[in-house]
Design a protein around this motif. Structure first.
Motif, mmCIF file in Angstrom:
data_model
loop_
_atom_site.group_PDB
_atom_site.id
_atom_site.type_symbol
_atom_site.label_atom_id
_atom_site.label_comp_id
_atom_site.label_asym_id
_atom_site.label_seq_id
_atom_site.Cartn_x
_atom_site.Cartn_y
_atom_site.Cartn_z
ATOM 1 N N GLY A 117 18.639 79.718 164.849
ATOM 2 C CA GLY A 117 17.770 79.330 163.763
ATOM 3 C C GLY A 117 18.026 77.890 163.349
ATOM 4 N N VAL A 118 17.524 77.505 162.172
ATOM 5 C CA VAL A 118 17.691 76.152 161.661
ATOM 6 C C VAL A 118 19.023 76.045 160.929
ATOM 7 C CG1 VAL A 118 16.765 74.392 160.094
ATOM 8 C CG2 VAL A 118 15.207 75.787 161.472
ATOM 9 N N LEU A 119 19.868 75.114 161.378
ATOM 10 C CA LEU A 119 21.181 74.932 160.760
ATOM 11 C C LEU A 119 21.195 73.761 159.780
ATOM 12 C CD1 LEU A 119 23.449 75.487 163.892
ATOM 13 C CD2 LEU A 119 22.744 77.167 162.179
ATOM 14 N N VAL A 120 20.450 72.691 160.092
ATOM 15 C CA VAL A 120 20.389 71.512 159.228
ATOM 16 C C VAL A 120 19.183 71.640 158.301
ATOM 17 C CG1 VAL A 120 20.200 69.003 159.145
ATOM 18 C CG2 VAL A 120 21.459 70.103 161.009
ATOM 19 N N PRO A 121 19.376 71.606 156.993
ATOM 20 C CA PRO A 121 18.252 71.821 156.067
ATOM 21 C C PRO A 121 17.134 70.791 156.247
ATOM 22 C CG PRO A 121 20.352 71.951 154.901
ATOM 23 C CD PRO A 121 20.654 71.434 156.274
ATOM 24 N N LEU A 122 15.901 71.266 156.049
ATOM 25 C CA LEU A 122 14.750 70.373 156.000
ATOM 26 C C LEU A 122 14.715 69.698 154.628
ATOM 27 C CD1 LEU A 122 14.040 72.401 158.312
ATOM 28 C CD2 LEU A 122 11.658 72.226 157.606
ATOM 29 N N LEU A 123 14.165 68.515 154.554
ATOM 30 C CA LEU A 123 13.933 67.855 153.272
ATOM 31 C C LEU A 123 12.504 68.163 152.837
ATOM 32 C CD1 LEU A 123 15.592 64.357 153.872
ATOM 33 C CD2 LEU A 123 16.499 66.256 152.553
ATOM 34 N N VAL A 124 12.335 68.809 151.661
ATOM 35 C CA VAL A 124 11.003 69.213 151.196
ATOM 36 C C VAL A 124 10.854 68.817 149.732
ATOM 37 C CG1 VAL A 124 10.994 71.153 152.807
ATOM 38 C CG2 VAL A 124 11.754 71.516 150.447
ATOM 39 N N ARG A 125 9.619 68.959 149.217
ATOM 40 C CA ARG A 125 9.378 68.712 147.796
ATOM 41 C C ARG A 125 8.229 69.608 147.324
ATOM 42 N NH1 ARG A 125 6.405 62.793 147.739
ATOM 43 N NH2 ARG A 125 4.665 63.358 149.096
ATOM 44 N N PRO A 126 8.243 69.994 146.072
ATOM 45 C CA PRO A 126 7.192 70.882 145.532
ATOM 46 C C PRO A 126 5.982 70.070 145.106
ATOM 47 C CG PRO A 126 8.839 70.471 143.860
ATOM 48 C CD PRO A 126 9.303 69.752 145.097
ATOM 49 N N ASN A 127 5.186 69.665 146.061
ATOM 50 C CA ASN A 127 4.069 68.769 145.755
ATOM 51 C C ASN A 127 2.734 69.415 146.104
ATOM 52 O OD1 ASN A 127 3.217 66.288 144.713
ATOM 53 N ND2 ASN A 127 2.976 65.413 146.750
ATOM 54 N N CYS A 128 2.701 70.751 146.064
ATOM 55 C CA CYS A 128 1.445 71.440 146.401
ATOM 56 C C CYS A 128 1.366 72.725 145.563
ATOM 57 C CB CYS A 128 1.381 71.719 147.907
ATOM 58 S SG CYS A 128 2.942 72.268 148.620
ATOM 59 N N ALA A 129 0.838 73.842 146.121
ATOM 60 C CA ALA A 129 0.629 75.081 145.353
ATOM 61 C C ALA A 129 1.958 75.678 144.907
ATOM 62 C CB ALA A 129 -0.153 76.083 146.206
ATOM 63 N N GLU A 130 1.888 76.497 143.899
ATOM 64 C CA GLU A 130 3.077 77.160 143.348
ATOM 65 C C GLU A 130 3.805 77.933 144.446
ATOM 66 O OE1 GLU A 130 5.894 78.170 140.601
ATOM 67 O OE2 GLU A 130 4.182 76.843 140.303
ATOM 68 N N GLY A 131 5.096 77.686 144.571
ATOM 69 C CA GLY A 131 5.902 78.385 145.570
ATOM 70 C C GLY A 131 5.803 77.800 146.955
ATOM 71 N N HIS A 132 4.977 76.778 147.140
ATOM 72 C CA HIS A 132 4.824 76.139 148.448
ATOM 73 C C HIS A 132 5.438 74.737 148.399
ATOM 74 C CE1 HIS A 132 1.984 79.412 148.889
ATOM 75 N NE2 HIS A 132 1.854 79.129 150.173
ATOM 76 N N TYR A 133 5.897 74.301 149.552
ATOM 77 C CA TYR A 133 6.586 73.013 149.643
ATOM 78 C C TYR A 133 6.088 72.249 150.865
ATOM 79 C CZ TYR A 133 9.766 75.258 146.357
ATOM 80 O OH TYR A 133 10.284 75.898 145.275
ATOM 81 N N GLU A 134 6.116 70.925 150.750
ATOM 82 C CA GLU A 134 5.741 70.110 151.904
ATOM 83 C C GLU A 134 6.976 69.416 152.464
ATOM 84 O OE1 GLU A 134 2.703 67.552 150.428
ATOM 85 O OE2 GLU A 134 4.116 66.098 149.591
ATOM 86 N N ILE A 135 6.977 69.307 153.801
ATOM 87 C CA ILE A 135 8.161 68.816 154.519
ATOM 88 C C ILE A 135 8.125 67.291 154.585
ATOM 89 C CG2 ILE A 135 9.393 68.826 156.724
ATOM 90 C CD1 ILE A 135 8.075 71.628 157.175
#
Length: 591
Positions: free
Chosen positions: A38-56
């Motif tokens: 799986g993914v070991l290194v975290p993605l960088l995201v921000r809450p800049n869209c719908a509630e509970g959704h994040y953009e990478i």
């Protein structure tokens, strides 16, 4: 910033992600690891869209790999993410760039798009440079890509045009860029690239601002600068020469006011031949010779008379101010034989010491070749072509552009004229040995070894055994450097050869079916196969057998220079001590 695990379906690519545009990136290298752990290194995201959704913001390749695993039917767990503060576009873009620069180096056009976005978001050039470890000048260079038409940037990003060509295109106006693109798109047209492009842009008269004797700002001359900000040129050559001539006349008046007997302004392009002149002070009638190059450079040679005048003026020693020309003959301190004795012993001693210093010897050898000093007289390969279209084909080929790009770097490294045609000196235009050797001694071995190939390439004789041996040793693949052009097809006229090439490219069945066709029809078939046009399947990259390493012929009629040269090389390698028999180069190639 906080850490969390987010479901795949709640993630999307942010507009600020510098790799957010275009098709999905290649993730084949990540797939085995993502499937297993799986993914070991975290993605960088921000809450800049719908509630509970994040953009990478950063991590598109990992996100793409997880999506590929999901489409394969594999188990996908929530993805670890580092959540940035909401709404900070500049921080998000900066994070995206830093991550990508640390992993897969983005191309300059992607950097330009990201840097422009950062600047628009409020970052200064210095701040951008500091964040990414760039010099501010490098950031400005990348930002200058905005001066290019979008299609030229696309061609550059795709590797269809090189850095040297892009650098010179940044000198061009938008209309010139459009004209160049038209030539680029026209298959039968000559499209200048690399160093030849600058001559095309300026009508053969590219005059650097650094050569101006006048105040450029005061003259209000139109100036264009290149992408790197290193070179600036006058847009109007006539305006330059008008101002430059006025400046030369002003300098001439200053010399005459200072008491010099005469100031000779030489015709533009004429060289000052120092061997035809001797130094003479102001009081001995010395004059100023003004040498004016076509490049705009002006050199003032102070205190000279002709050699004939020097003989007439000789008759007294120097007065301490350089006014003596030729001293009265006096008995030499040592005789001719003693001079020879001294020279030969010094020569023997230096030669003995030099035998243990290969690096010094390499630099001396290189300086000898470039300067043509003493017993070395190496000529530059003239690349003379029997026809104009062949000359244009050579000048415009990618191999010449690649070599010339490296040659320009060497010219700059050695402090030579940037507009010089070659690093290696030509007759009457050879640099002095001593300062050149001193410069080479300052350079580390890896840098010297970058200069050697350029000098070797300039003096490598076309059609020689050296070309064959070096090409074989390097494994030169002509398909990487050459493709059939109009000049090639124009010279290709032998019908038997055309049929053989048709069979080689289109297949023996096509060749047999067109055995009765004329040469023009066979050329059309070959061209269609190479281009994949008119319903014909595109052939693999191809070169004629004569141009390959090693070369071979299509018939047994002979007369192919490259094949003769290769056979001679093979014979010499097989029988190094024996002289070549009469007609040996017509024998089969040795195994």
């Amino acid at each position: 910033m906080k850490l969390d695990f987010i479901d795949l379906g709640n993630l999307s690519i942010a507009a600020a992600n510098m790799r957010g545009k275009g098709k999905d990136p290649d993730v084949t290298d990540l797939m085995p690891s993502i499937r297993a752990r799986g993914v070991l290194v975290p993605l960088l995201v921000r809450p800049n869209c719908a509630e509970g959704h994040y953009e990478i913001v950063a991590g598109r390749r990992r996100f793409t790999a997880v999506g590929a695993v999901a489409r394969e039917g594999g188990a996908v767990r929530p993805i670890p993410c580092a959540i940035l503060d909401d709404g900070d576009d500049a921080d998000a873009l900066e994070a995206s760039m830093l991550e990508n620069l640390a992993r897969v180096q983005p191309d300059e056009v992607s950097q330009w798009e990201a840097f422009v976005a950062l600047v628009k978001a409020g970052r200064s050039v210095e701040e951008v440079a500091g964040s990414f470890g760039f010099e501010p000048r490098a950031v400005n260079r990348i930002l200058a890509l905005g001066n290019l038409l979008p299609r030229i940037r696309t061609l550059y990003r795709g590797g269809e045009i090189d850095t040297g060509t892009v650098r010179h295109l940044t000198l061009a106006s938008k209309s010139q860029q459009k004209a160049w693109l038209a030539l680029f798109d026209e298959e039968s047209a000559y499209c200048p690239t690399g160093h030849q492009l600058k001559a095309w842009l300026f009508g053969g008269a590219a005059i650097a601002v650094k050569h101006a004797l006048f105040d450029v700002a005061e003259a209000k001359a139109a100036i264009v600068s290149d992408l790197f900000g290193e070179d600036s040129f006058f847009a109007d050559a006539d305006a330059f020469w008008s101002a430059q001539t006025t400046a030369i006349e002003a300098r001439k008046a200053e010399y005459l006011d200072a008491g010099w007997s005469d100031v000779v302004v030489m015709a533009r392009g004429d060289w000052f031949r120092s061997w035809d002149h001797a130094h003479a002070g102001k009081r001995k009638g010395g004059r100023i010779y003004v040498e004016v190059r076509e490049s705009g450079e002006v050199t003032f040679h102070e205190g000279f008379v002709t050699t004939k005048e020097a003989k007439r003026l000789s008759g007294g020693g120097a007065d301490g101010e350089g006014n003596g020309v030729i001293a009265k003959p006096v008995r030499p301190e040592v005789s001719g034989p003693l001079n020879a004795y001294i020279d030969l012993h010094r020569h023997a001693a230096v030669r003995a010491d030099l035998a243990s210093h290969g690096g010094v010897a390499l630099r001396a050898m290189l300086a000898h070749v470039i300067a043509g000093a003493d017993r070395w007289r190496i000529d530059v390969e003239a690349q003379r072509a029997p026809k104009e279209d062949i000359a244009e084909s050579i000048e415009g080929c990618s191999a010449e552009a690649a070599f010339d790009l490296k040659r320009r770097a060497v010219l700059d490294l050695l402090g030579f004229d940037a507009e010089a045609l070659t690093v290696t000196g030509r007759p009457l235009h050879r640099p002095p040995f001593a300062p050149l050797f001193a410069r080479l001694l300052e350079l580390p071995d890896p840098v010297v070894l970058e200069i050697v190939p350029i000098v070797m390439g300039e003096t490598l004789q076309a059609g020689s055994a050296a070309v064959e041996m070096i090409g074989l040793h390097l494994g030169t693949d002509m398909r990487q450097h050459w493709s059939a052009d109009a000049a090639f097809f124009d010279q290709l006229r032998d019908r038997e050869v055309l049929l053989a090439i048709t069979g080689e490219i289109a297949g023996p069945e096509v060749a047999a079916a067109n055995a009765g066709e004329k040469g023009k029809a066979l050329k059309a078939i070959i061209a269609d196969c190479l281009a994949g046009t008119n319903g014909r399947t595109k052939a693999e990259p191809w070169v004629p057998q004569w141009m390959a390493f090693p070369p071979s012929a299509y018939t047994d009629r002979g007369g192919v220079g490259s094949v003769k040269s290769a056979r001679r090389v093979a014979h010499e390698l097989a029988v190094p001590a024996a002289p070549e028999p009469e007609g040996e180069d017509e024998q089969p190639l040795a195994a």
